[in-house]
Design an enzyme around this catalytic site. Structure first.
Site, PDB file in Angstrom:
ATOM      1  N   LYS A  93       2.582  -6.138   9.082  1.00 21.14           N
ATOM      2  CA  LYS A  93       3.035  -5.047   8.223  1.00 21.14           C
ATOM      3  C   LYS A  93       3.563  -3.933   9.109  1.00 21.14           C
ATOM      4  O   LYS A  93       2.802  -3.307   9.852  1.00 21.14           O
ATOM      5  CB  LYS A  93       1.892  -4.559   7.339  1.00 21.14           C
ATOM      6  CG  LYS A  93       2.297  -3.444   6.391  1.00 21.14           C
ATOM      7  CD  LYS A  93       1.262  -3.231   5.314  1.00 21.14           C
ATOM      8  CE  LYS A  93      -0.091  -2.880   5.880  1.00 21.14           C
ATOM      9  NZ  LYS A  93      -1.083  -2.619   4.838  1.00 21.14           N
ATOM     10  N   ASP A 188     -10.926  -0.069  -4.773  1.00 21.96           N
ATOM     11  CA  ASP A 188      -9.773  -0.635  -5.482  1.00 21.96           C
ATOM     12  C   ASP A 188      -9.918  -2.144  -5.659  1.00 21.96           C
ATOM     13  O   ASP A 188      -8.972  -2.899  -5.456  1.00 21.96           O
ATOM     14  CB  ASP A 188      -8.475  -0.306  -4.736  1.00 21.96           C
ATOM     15  CG  ASP A 188      -7.237  -0.479  -5.617  1.00 21.96           C
ATOM     16  OD1 ASP A 188      -7.371  -0.376  -6.854  1.00 21.96           O
ATOM     17  OD2 ASP A 188      -6.142  -0.713  -5.071  1.00 21.96           O
TER      18      ASP A 188
END
Length: 538
Positions: A93, A188
């Site tokens: 990433k 989350d």
């Protein structure tokens, strides 16, 4: 803070998590949001900005070779990445420092890396291989997961047996337990944040995306609203929470695994928030009557609205349903999952009837437009549409649904189940797809149901209106409609509730992905002001 899955993501989905991070409440010990960016959070990628405290190195290319793009977000791109020396494949990433516009953006990246480094090696947590930082980018080299999201396997498989659901739940709660033991709150947890390492049925499930995670100390409480609405614990909305929220989110996932929809569902954000605060869990509709009592007991205990009495991760793992998971029923619970994730198919009979009423009140221009489209699709000119006709026509409407979803849509519209659509069936589905219904149409449809002009659709009016739609006026269907549409739970349907139903779809997965953190934060304040939720801290 990112997906290391090999499945490409849209820019909207990939960038959502980072946008949420940009709106966090300012730390009083750092630069305030409304000030110009400081050197600590240089807005435009100012030379000299260092994000990571201890990067692996500066030259990613010296050890790794970037390949094809796997996903793209607002802050960067995820690539397939190969280690030159070994040929091992990873996900990289690459986050553009130019796009880290505030100190909070910088801190988000920094904290995610620190948390991933802090967590010990675990078979169900995606690992961070290396973190490089050069003049322009931060590069996170992570374990590559190519097996897809947990959510997608739920949809593909169509249902879960209790035994399979128990196995997945045990994995998720073991991840929660590991995080909490090391002072990390994920914040989350949701199906999208669990990926399979590969496409095999035996593939390990991996927790990803620690972008909203935070370190915590015993007894520490947090006030910032983060997470995704359907998985959010009530104490998050009350702005006073701790690690117990992860158990709640895991409980929501368990509920979905067993029946296909979230326990706290509404078609507006306010409705979702109110449902969460009420914390009334529905065990009446299918397939719950066939689910074992131990499974339902665990769901209730994980979704206890009081965080002080909610089970801990350790207690969840000791619950009989998980402790003896191999003894749980291995019988499919039906096709509830697929059925309830299908937008038009899940549209209740009230909405379908309302669409028919609207169709009868279309203007001449609107009706002519739909008739013209039907005639163009009807290539055989026999007044009927095959699936291929329907698919070509929907494409012309600008809707790029995959074939599988189009088949679901057509099956739902095909009321007489003869495999083709006649004109009347086509009108209803066209109104749905093209969202023709305006406020005037909706008001006329509401008036059709509200026979006594009380301003509400009551149960008796619903029964009478749907007498031709439901065999024997099935009470289960009537009650299901009331439960789905009556968001304030007063036993009847107001015009506002009816309008929300007509204007919105029932694709809760899409709604979850489009979640706006700032809107939900503002909604929490609104609900506190109007007394819907109290400021108690339990």
């Amino acid at each position: 803070m990112g997906n290391c899955c090999g499945t490409p993501a849209t820019a909207e989905e990939g960038g959502k998590r980072r946008r949420r991070g940009k709106q966090k409440k300012a730390n009083p010990f750092t630069v305030a949001y409304n000030r110009a960016p400081s050197s600590a959070g240089a807005a435009a990628g100012r030379p000299g900005l260092m994000v990571l405290r201890d990067p692996t190195g500066r030259d990613l290319g010296a050890r790794y070779e970037l390949g094809g793009e796997l996903g793209r977000g607002e802050f960067g791109i995820t690539y397939l990445c190969t280690e030159a020396e070994t040929g091992d494949r990873y996900a990289c990433k690459s986050i553009s420092k130019r796009k880290l516009r505030t100190p909070v953006d910088v801190e988000d990246v920094r904290r995610e890396v620190e948390i991933m480094r802090h967590m010990p090696s675990h078979p169900n947590i995606v690992s961070l291989r290396a973190a490089y930082e050069d003049e322009d980018n931060v590069h996170l080299v992570m374990e590559l997961c190519e097996g897809g999201e947990l959510f997608d396997r739920i949809v593909a498989r169509g249902h879960y047996t209790e035994r399979a659901a128990a196995a997945v739940t045990r994995t998720i709660v073991e991840v929660v337990q590991m995080c909490h033991r090391h002072g990390v709150m994920h914040r989350d947890l949701k199906p999208e944040n669990f990926l399979y390492a590969n496409k095999k049925d035996s593939s390990p499930l991996k927790a990803i995306d620690f972008g909203l995670s935070v370190f915590f100390r015993p007894g520490e409480r947090f006030t910032e609203i983060v997470g995704s609405p359907y998985y959010m614990a009530p104490e998050v909305l009350k702005r006073h929470y701790g690690p117990e929220v992860d158990v709640w989110s895991a409980g929501v996932i368990l509920y979905i695994l067993l029946c296909g929809v979230p326990p706290f569902w509404a078609e507006t954000e306010q409705g979702v928030a109110q449902a969460i605060i009420r914390s009334v869990v529905d065990f009446k509709r299918e397939p719950w009557p066939r689910v074992s009592e131990p499974a339902k007991d665990l769901v209730k205990r994980m979704l206890d609205p009081n965080p002080m009495t909610r089970l801990t991760a350790e207690q969840v793992l000791e619950h009989p349903w998980l402790h003896d998971s191999k003894k749980m029923p291995d019988i499919p619970l039906g096709d509830a999952v697929r059925a309830r994730l299908q937008q038009f198919a899940a549209m209740n009979k009230l909405k379908k009837k309302a669409l028919k009423v609207i169709a009868e009140h279309l203007s001449a221009e609107e009706a002519a437009d739909i008739k013209d489209m039907f005639d163009k699709m009807d290539v055989s000119k026999n007044g009927q549409l095959t699936f291929e006709d329907f698919k070509a026509g929907i494409r012309k409407l600008g809707n790029q649904m995959p074939d599988s979803d189009l088949k679901i849509l057509m099956d739902a519209a095909d009321i007489d189940k003869n495999g083709i659509l006649d004109y009347q069936e086509f009108v209803a589905v066209s109104i749905h797809v093209r969202k023709i219904g305006n406020d005037e149409h909706i008001q006329k449809a509401f008036s059709y149901f509200d026979q006594n002009k009380s301003g509400y659709i009551e149960i008796e009016e619903l029964r009478e209106a749907l007498v031709d739609e439901i065999d024997g006026n099935d009470e289960d269907i009537i009650n299901s409609i009331i439960r789905d549409v009556d968001t304030d739970k007063d036993g009847k349907i107001s015009y506002d509730e009816f309008a929300v139903m007509m204007k919105a779809g029932t694709d809760w997965r899409k709604a979850s992905r489009q979640y706006s953190r700032q809107r939900f934060s503002n909604l929490s304040l609104k609900l506190q002001k109007d007394g819907s939720i109290s400021d108690d801290t339990q």
